[in-house]
Design a protein around this motif. Structure first.
Motif: not given
Length: 359
Positions: A42-63
């Protein structure tokens, strides 16, 4: 990948994946089905419409175990890591478990306690346990790396000071025991294929002491956002995942850029009726489910939206644990027609499942 962060995709996935596979096994019994795809692009979110709030090398979802193991490896490689966790603390399904880690092949603990095992013997047992649906390459990697994985656990703070119990068949470790049986190793059908060996390793302190040492190590160089639910993946024009959207209880909507990659380790989908129906609809009849409160499959949903292939979603354990201890295991377990159900010394979940199937 640039050289500033000394981590390759293949090397990281192999190191973190083997650790995560075994550690996650402490909380979930998982099989391997034939590879297949249940893509729902169904497609993800297009990067062109994003304003980044944080940045990292690796983002992990779930701990849970998988996410924390991945975090340890990423941090060790020099990556800047941001982890998002929907609950107010780490642990996931592991926090609900008996705290057993399945390892074999001749780990240092097995050897020190006089237990003989080899990677080849380990493979023979697991090959039969998993059946024809196992992935041979993954099975080889898991068994060949298991001895090193035990060392990895010890190096990262887990302790196994207890003795071995070679007589009982347990779900949770008795006090003072660090190595025991937890599967079908001693049943006649399996003993004919592979020499039985206890492989359930129980770290001192139980399930909490699987998570806590790893988390403490990774947290020194990792930002953790608790009570933060992961959302849609962000993709660029080529379809490459470059970040993830999330919603934090105190920070609101977030968009976190991932320069090296996003790792989805958000656990099971046990409580997501739609995903369960798609994967194996008949289990919806089960009135009781073993799950954490957040087992909604958020990471799976995000992956499916960008057309990711899936693996083993239908491999669910349905049943009730029934253990035939002592004199009972010397008898014969019959169904209502007088037919023998299965070998009475089998693992409890299999006995319970067979009883239900023969109902």
């Amino acid at each position: 990948m640039d050289q500033q962060v000394g981590i390759s995709r293949r090397g990281f996935v192999k190191a973190a994946g083997v650790a995560a596979a075994a550690l996650a096994g402490s909380s979930l019994a998982a099989g391997c089905a034939p590879k297949g795809s249940q893509s729902k692009s169904q497609g993800g979110v297009d990067a062109g419409s994003i304003v980044w709030t944080d940045e990292a090398d690796v983002v992990i979802m779930g701990l849970g175990c998988a996410g924390v193991a991945a975090a340890v490896e990423a941090v060790a490689a020099g990556a800047k890591v941001i982890a998002i966790e929907k609950a107010d603390k780490a642990g996931g399904a592991t926090a609900l478990s008996g705290g057993l880690i399945y390892m074999g092949g001749g780990t240092e603990l097995q050897t020190s306690l006089g237990v003989q095992d080899t990677p080849e013997n380990f493979k023979k047992y697991l090959s039969k346990a998993l059946g024809g649906s196992s992935d041979p390459e993954l099975l080889d990697t898991f068994c060949d790396a298991s001895v090193d994985l035990y060392s990895w656990c010890v190096e990262h703070g887990m302790r196994f000071p207890g003795t071995v119990d070679e007589t009982s068949h347990v779900v949770e470790p008795p006090e003072g025991v660090s190595l025991m049986y937890s599967g079908n190793e001693r049943t006649c059908e399996y003993a004919e294929v592979a020499a039985p060996a206890p492989r359930a390793h129980a770290p001192e302190g139980g399930a909490a002491n699987i998570i806590e040492p790893l988390l403490a190590e990774a947290a020194q160089s990792m930002e953790v956002l608790y009570e933060t639910a992961g959302g849609d993946l962000v993709v660029d024009g080529s379809g490459t995942v470059i970040g993830i959207r999330a919603k934090s209880a105190d920070k609101g909507d977030l968009a976190i850029k991932a320069n090296k990659g996003v790792i989805l380790a958000s656990g099971a989908f046990t409580l997501n009726e739609g995903l369960v129906a798609d994967a194996r609809g008949e289990v919806l009849a089960c009135k009781k489910r073993t799950a954490g409160a957040n087992d909604q499959g958020d990471g799976l949903v995000a992956a499916l939206k960008i057309g990711a292939a899936t693996h083993s979603l239908s491999r669910m354990t349905v049943g009730e644990h029934v253990y035939m201890y002592g004199a009972l295991s010397a008898g014969v377990l019959l169904d209502y027609r007088g037919h023998r159900i299965l070998s009475e010394d089998w693992y409890g979940s299999f006995i319970g499942r067979k009883i239900l199937e023969n109902g």
